[in-house]
Design a protein around this motif. Sequence first.
Motif, PDB file in Angstrom:
ATOM      1  N   VAL A 182       0.796  -1.121   0.237  1.00 43.21           N
ATOM      2  CA  VAL A 182      -0.008   0.115   0.077  1.00 43.21           C
ATOM      3  C   VAL A 182       0.972   1.156  -0.013  1.00 43.21           C
ATOM      4  CG1 VAL A 182      -1.963   1.183   1.329  1.00 43.21           C
ATOM      5  CG2 VAL A 182      -1.858  -0.987   1.132  1.00 43.21           C
ATOM      6  N   LYS A 183       0.670   1.999  -0.994  1.00 49.09           N
ATOM      7  CA  LYS A 183       1.313   3.483  -1.040  1.00 49.09           C
ATOM      8  C   LYS A 183       0.369   4.660  -0.573  1.00 49.09           C
ATOM      9  CE  LYS A 183       4.322   5.937  -4.146  1.00 49.09           C
ATOM     10  NZ  LYS A 183       5.585   5.927  -4.610  1.00 49.09           N
ATOM     11  N   VAL A 184       1.112   5.355   0.135  1.00 47.56           N
ATOM     12  CA  VAL A 184       0.190   6.507   0.889  1.00 47.56           C
ATOM     13  C   VAL A 184       0.813   7.970  -0.048  1.00 47.56           C
ATOM     14  CG1 VAL A 184      -0.417   7.798   2.760  1.00 47.56           C
ATOM     15  CG2 VAL A 184       0.407   5.296   3.022  1.00 47.56           C
ATOM     16  N   HIS A 185      -0.506   8.596  -0.562  1.00 44.00           N
ATOM     17  CA  HIS A 185      -0.255   9.750  -1.104  1.00 44.00           C
ATOM     18  C   HIS A 185      -0.495  10.939  -0.447  1.00 44.00           C
ATOM     19  CE1 HIS A 185       0.900   7.252  -4.656  1.00 44.00           C
ATOM     20  NE2 HIS A 185      -0.427   6.765  -4.828  1.00 44.00           N
ATOM     21  N   LEU A 186      -0.222  10.948   0.918  1.00 44.06           N
ATOM     22  CA  LEU A 186      -0.624  12.118   1.854  1.00 44.06           C
ATOM     23  C   LEU A 186       0.289  13.240   1.624  1.00 44.06           C
ATOM     24  CD1 LEU A 186      -2.256  13.067   4.124  1.00 44.06           C
ATOM     25  CD2 LEU A 186      -0.723  12.199   5.835  1.00 44.06           C
ATOM     26  N   ASP A 187       1.522  13.224   1.041  1.00 38.84           N
ATOM     27  CA  ASP A 187       2.282  14.096   0.632  1.00 38.84           C
ATOM     28  C   ASP A 187       1.862  14.845  -0.564  1.00 38.84           C
ATOM     29  OD1 ASP A 187       3.065  12.076  -0.906  1.00 38.84           O
ATOM     30  OD2 ASP A 187       5.058  12.533  -0.789  1.00 38.84           O
ATOM     31  N   ARG A 188       1.344  14.283  -1.483  1.00 36.77           N
ATOM     32  CA  ARG A 188       0.720  14.872  -2.758  1.00 36.77           C
ATOM     33  C   ARG A 188      -0.451  15.560  -2.403  1.00 36.77           C
ATOM     34  NH1 ARG A 188      -0.086  10.630  -7.084  1.00 36.77           N
ATOM     35  NH2 ARG A 188      -2.022   9.978  -6.158  1.00 36.77           N
ATOM     36  N   MET A 189      -1.278  14.953  -1.540  1.00 35.67           N
ATOM     37  CA  MET A 189      -2.617  15.677  -1.292  1.00 35.67           C
ATOM     38  C   MET A 189      -2.257  16.736  -0.503  1.00 35.67           C
ATOM     39  SD  MET A 189      -4.931  13.561  -2.909  1.00 35.67           S
ATOM     40  CE  MET A 189      -6.154  14.481  -2.253  1.00 35.67           C
ATOM     41  N   LEU A 190      -1.340  16.916   0.466  1.00 34.12           N
ATOM     42  CA  LEU A 190      -1.213  18.151   1.259  1.00 34.12           C
ATOM     43  C   LEU A 190      -0.749  19.151   0.517  1.00 34.12           C
ATOM     44  CD1 LEU A 190       0.362  16.542   4.361  1.00 34.12           C
ATOM     45  CD2 LEU A 190      -1.594  17.612   4.265  1.00 34.12           C
ATOM     46  N   ALA A 191       0.185  18.738  -0.510  1.00 41.44           N
ATOM     47  CA  ALA A 191       0.817  19.683  -1.530  1.00 41.44           C
ATOM     48  C   ALA A 191      -0.356  20.315  -2.484  1.00 41.44           C
ATOM     49  CB  ALA A 191       1.828  19.258  -2.278  1.00 41.44           C
ATOM     50  N   THR A 192      -1.017  19.373  -2.683  1.00 38.30           N
ATOM     51  CA  THR A 192      -2.280  19.971  -3.875  1.00 38.30           C
ATOM     52  C   THR A 192      -3.323  20.890  -3.020  1.00 38.30           C
ATOM     53  OG1 THR A 192      -2.195  17.914  -5.099  1.00 38.30           O
ATOM     54  CG2 THR A 192      -4.255  19.168  -5.136  1.00 38.30           C
ATOM     55  N   ARG A 193      -3.521  20.568  -1.632  1.00 37.21           N
ATOM     56  CA  ARG A 193      -4.289  21.375  -0.901  1.00 37.21           C
ATOM     57  C   ARG A 193      -3.724  22.685  -0.217  1.00 37.21           C
ATOM     58  NH1 ARG A 193      -6.656  17.724  -3.158  1.00 37.21           N
ATOM     59  NH2 ARG A 193      -8.504  16.892  -2.608  1.00 37.21           N
ATOM     60  N   GLY A 194      -2.155  22.761  -0.475  1.00 38.40           N
ATOM     61  CA  GLY A 194      -1.553  23.791   0.306  1.00 38.40           C
ATOM     62  C   GLY A 194      -1.796  23.710   1.536  1.00 38.40           C
ATOM     63  N   MET A 195      -1.751  22.618   2.055  1.00 38.67           N
ATOM     64  CA  MET A 195      -1.923  22.443   3.567  1.00 38.67           C
ATOM     65  C   MET A 195      -0.518  21.645   4.152  1.00 38.67           C
ATOM     66  SD  MET A 195      -4.976  20.031   5.542  1.00 38.67           S
ATOM     67  CE  MET A 195      -5.979  21.054   4.690  1.00 38.67           C
ATOM     68  N   THR A 196      -0.072  22.059   5.555  1.00 38.15           N
ATOM     69  CA  THR A 196       0.989  21.420   6.053  1.00 38.15           C
ATOM     70  C   THR A 196       0.425  20.071   6.992  1.00 38.15           C
ATOM     71  OG1 THR A 196       0.831  22.872   8.158  1.00 38.15           O
ATOM     72  CG2 THR A 196       2.175  23.663   6.267  1.00 38.15           C
TER      73      THR A 196
END
Length: 75
Positions: free
Chosen positions: A9-23
């Motif tokens: 399972v690969k988690v794309h949390l870093d990509r989602m945070l970047a897309t949303r401009g959220m830390t």
Amino acid sequence: MPDDPGHRVKVHLDRMLATRGMTLVELSEKVGVSVVNLSVLKNGRARAIRFSTLTAICDALGCAPGDLLEVERGQ
């Protein structure tokens, strides 16, 4: 690839945070999960995630579980 050979399972949390401009800190405050635990998830070291946590993350990011998680193909 995570250390567990049965874990693909690969988690794309870093990509989602970047897309949303959220830390990670902002997400932590919104979902009530520690930055340390979110970091473990973001870096692919988590061995499990509660559905309630996944739901809270998806609500905060405005996404679906499939946007965050992907099962890599076997080799």
